[in-house]
Design a protein around this motif. Structure first.
Motif, PDB file in Angstrom:
ATOM      1  N   SER A  20       0.817  -1.203   0.000  1.00  0.00           N
ATOM      2  CA  SER A  20       0.000   0.000   0.000  1.00  0.00           C
ATOM      3  C   SER A  20       0.859   1.265   0.000  1.00  0.00           C
ATOM      4  CB  SER A  20      -0.968  -0.003   1.183  1.00  0.00           C
ATOM      5  OG  SER A  20      -0.280   0.233   2.375  1.00  0.00           O
ATOM      6  N   HIS A  21       2.135   1.139   0.370  1.00  0.00           N
ATOM      7  CA  HIS A  21       3.054   2.276   0.301  1.00  0.00           C
ATOM      8  C   HIS A  21       3.939   2.211  -0.948  1.00  0.00           C
ATOM      9  CE1 HIS A  21       1.874   2.724   4.492  1.00  0.00           C
ATOM     10  NE2 HIS A  21       2.378   3.924   4.458  1.00  0.00           N
ATOM     11  N   ARG A  22       3.610   1.316  -1.854  1.00  0.00           N
ATOM     12  CA  ARG A  22       4.354   1.140  -3.104  1.00  0.00           C
ATOM     13  C   ARG A  22       5.820   0.838  -2.859  1.00  0.00           C
ATOM     14  NH1 ARG A  22       1.854   5.798  -7.023  1.00  0.00           N
ATOM     15  NH2 ARG A  22      -0.280   5.085  -6.907  1.00  0.00           N
ATOM     16  N   VAL A  23       6.090   0.134  -1.811  1.00  0.00           N
ATOM     17  CA  VAL A  23       7.459  -0.302  -1.544  1.00  0.00           C
ATOM     18  C   VAL A  23       7.728  -1.546  -2.390  1.00  0.00           C
ATOM     19  CG1 VAL A  23       8.958  -1.297   0.225  1.00  0.00           C
ATOM     20  CG2 VAL A  23       7.526   0.659   0.763  1.00  0.00           C
ATOM     21  N   GLN A  24       8.859  -1.504  -3.085  1.00  0.00           N
ATOM     22  CA  GLN A  24       9.206  -2.618  -3.968  1.00  0.00           C
ATOM     23  C   GLN A  24       9.841  -3.770  -3.208  1.00  0.00           C
ATOM     24  OE1 GLN A  24       8.830  -2.786  -7.661  1.00  0.00           O
ATOM     25  NE2 GLN A  24       7.260  -1.523  -6.714  1.00  0.00           N
ATOM     26  N   ARG A  25      10.551  -3.396  -2.160  1.00  0.00           N
ATOM     27  CA  ARG A  25      11.308  -4.416  -1.453  1.00  0.00           C
ATOM     28  C   ARG A  25      11.506  -3.951  -0.017  1.00  0.00           C
ATOM     29  NH1 ARG A  25      16.872  -5.845  -0.859  1.00  0.00           N
ATOM     30  NH2 ARG A  25      17.391  -3.766  -1.552  1.00  0.00           N
ATOM     31  N   VAL A  26      11.082  -4.768   0.900  1.00  0.00           N
ATOM     32  CA  VAL A  26      11.305  -4.441   2.302  1.00  0.00           C
ATOM     33  C   VAL A  26      12.694  -4.955   2.678  1.00  0.00           C
ATOM     34  CG1 VAL A  26      10.521  -4.830   4.670  1.00  0.00           C
ATOM     35  CG2 VAL A  26       8.845  -4.576   2.841  1.00  0.00           C
ATOM     36  N   PHE A  54       6.795 -14.546   0.897  1.00  0.00           N
ATOM     37  CA  PHE A  54       6.233 -13.203   0.781  1.00  0.00           C
ATOM     38  C   PHE A  54       7.154 -12.387  -0.123  1.00  0.00           C
ATOM     39  CE2 PHE A  54       4.591 -15.156   4.497  1.00  0.00           C
ATOM     40  CZ  PHE A  54       3.292 -14.706   4.611  1.00  0.00           C
ATOM     41  N   ARG A  55       6.685 -12.136  -1.327  1.00  0.00           N
ATOM     42  CA  ARG A  55       7.539 -11.597  -2.379  1.00  0.00           C
ATOM     43  C   ARG A  55       8.284 -10.336  -1.967  1.00  0.00           C
ATOM     44  NH1 ARG A  55       7.079  -8.170  -6.376  1.00  0.00           N
ATOM     45  NH2 ARG A  55       4.951  -7.635  -5.816  1.00  0.00           N
ATOM     46  N   LEU A  56       7.609  -9.418  -1.285  1.00  0.00           N
ATOM     47  CA  LEU A  56       8.238  -8.146  -0.937  1.00  0.00           C
ATOM     48  C   LEU A  56       9.200  -8.266   0.245  1.00  0.00           C
ATOM     49  CD1 LEU A  56       5.156  -5.767  -1.268  1.00  0.00           C
ATOM     50  CD2 LEU A  56       6.876  -6.325  -2.976  1.00  0.00           C
ATOM     51  N   LEU A  57       9.163  -9.400   0.905  1.00  0.00           N
ATOM     52  CA  LEU A  57       9.975  -9.545   2.121  1.00  0.00           C
ATOM     53  C   LEU A  57      11.021 -10.649   2.020  1.00  0.00           C
ATOM     54  CD1 LEU A  57       6.769  -8.831   3.477  1.00  0.00           C
ATOM     55  CD2 LEU A  57       8.475  -8.292   5.200  1.00  0.00           C
ATOM     56  N   GLU A  58      11.241 -11.143   0.810  1.00  0.00           N
ATOM     57  CA  GLU A  58      12.153 -12.268   0.624  1.00  0.00           C
ATOM     58  C   GLU A  58      13.519 -12.061   1.262  1.00  0.00           C
ATOM     59  OE1 GLU A  58      10.689 -14.281  -3.579  1.00  0.00           O
ATOM     60  OE2 GLU A  58      12.144 -12.644  -3.598  1.00  0.00           O
ATOM     61  N   THR A  59      14.002 -10.808   1.199  1.00  0.00           N
ATOM     62  CA  THR A  59      15.352 -10.540   1.699  1.00  0.00           C
ATOM     63  C   THR A  59      15.349  -9.648   2.948  1.00  0.00           C
ATOM     64  OG1 THR A  59      15.557  -8.662   0.208  1.00  0.00           O
ATOM     65  CG2 THR A  59      16.363 -10.765  -0.596  1.00  0.00           C
ATOM     66  N   ALA A  60      14.177  -9.467   3.530  1.00  0.00           N
ATOM     67  CA  ALA A  60      14.076  -8.560   4.684  1.00  0.00           C
ATOM     68  C   ALA A  60      14.725  -9.169   5.924  1.00  0.00           C
ATOM     69  CB  ALA A  60      12.605  -8.247   4.961  1.00  0.00           C
ATOM     70  N   ARG A  61      15.512  -8.328   6.615  1.00  0.00           N
ATOM     71  CA  ARG A  61      16.056  -8.769   7.892  1.00  0.00           C
ATOM     72  C   ARG A  61      15.010  -8.557   8.978  1.00  0.00           C
ATOM     73  NH1 ARG A  61      19.111  -4.434   7.114  1.00  0.00           N
ATOM     74  NH2 ARG A  61      18.835  -3.414   9.109  1.00  0.00           N
ATOM     75  N   LEU A  62      15.150  -9.334  10.003  1.00  0.00           N
ATOM     76  CA  LEU A  62      14.306  -9.148  11.167  1.00  0.00           C
ATOM     77  C   LEU A  62      15.142  -8.537  12.272  1.00  0.00           C
ATOM     78  CD1 LEU A  62      11.595  -9.631  12.590  1.00  0.00           C
ATOM     79  CD2 LEU A  62      12.439 -11.870  13.249  1.00  0.00           C
ATOM     80  N   GLU A  63      14.731  -7.361  12.742  1.00  0.00           N
ATOM     81  CA  GLU A  63      15.431  -6.706  13.845  1.00  0.00           C
ATOM     82  C   GLU A  63      14.517  -6.748  15.064  1.00  0.00           C
ATOM     83  OE1 GLU A  63      18.419  -5.537  13.814  1.00  0.00           O
ATOM     84  OE2 GLU A  63      18.876  -5.504  11.665  1.00  0.00           O
TER      85      GLU A  63
END
Ligand SMILES: [Zn+2]
Length: 138
Positions: A20-26, A54-63
């Motif tokens: 919804s924020h048009r973020v391509q990659r988290v 989850f396509r937008l979060l494939e490489t997202a780190r968890l902090e």
């Protein structure tokens, strides 16, 4: 292991917020996790296991920002790091849990559609607190 279900919920909520924020990659998701709410190691493990779906979060780190559990006496205000039947300071109050059950997404970091610009998205609350905020005298 309820962490798996929690992480799936968080990932789903983050993907919705990112889209919804048009973020391509988290790139990162910042969580606040109370000591009694979930085990950080289990959350990290579940995160690695689930994020690929989850396509937008494939490489997202968890902090994870851990919050230690804390009890306070309603009578004298004494502050304790463990549950006690009676306040050792005044002897009349039963310290109540103040912190340690929270679990929330503080914010996401991501790249928007232009590529370079980085932004953050304010936290979502994927997990309604289960009976945490009962105010009255029980
Ligand atoms: Zn006290």
């Amino acid at each position: 292991m309820h962490e798996l279900a929690l992480v799936e919920e968080i990932l789903g909520a983050c993907q919705t917020a990112a889209a919804s924020h048009r973020v391509q990659r988290v790139t990162a998701v910042h969580l606040t996790v109370g000591e009694l709410a979930a085990c950080p190691d289990a959350l990290r493990f579940a995160w690695e296991a689930c994020r690929g779906r989850f396509r937008l979060l494939e490489t997202a780190r968890l902090e994870i920002q851990e919050v230690p559990a804390r009890w306070a006496c309603p009578h004298c205000g004494g502050d304790y790091g463990e549950p006690l039947a009676r306040c050792p300071q005044c002897g009349t109050g039963t310290p109540r849990l103040q912190e340690g059950l929270e679990l929330r997404v503080d914010y996401l970091e991501g790249d928007d559609r232009e590529g370079g610009r980085r932004g953050t998205i304010a936290g979502t609350q994927p997990c309604p607190s289960s009976g945490g905020s009962g105010g009255g005298s029980g």
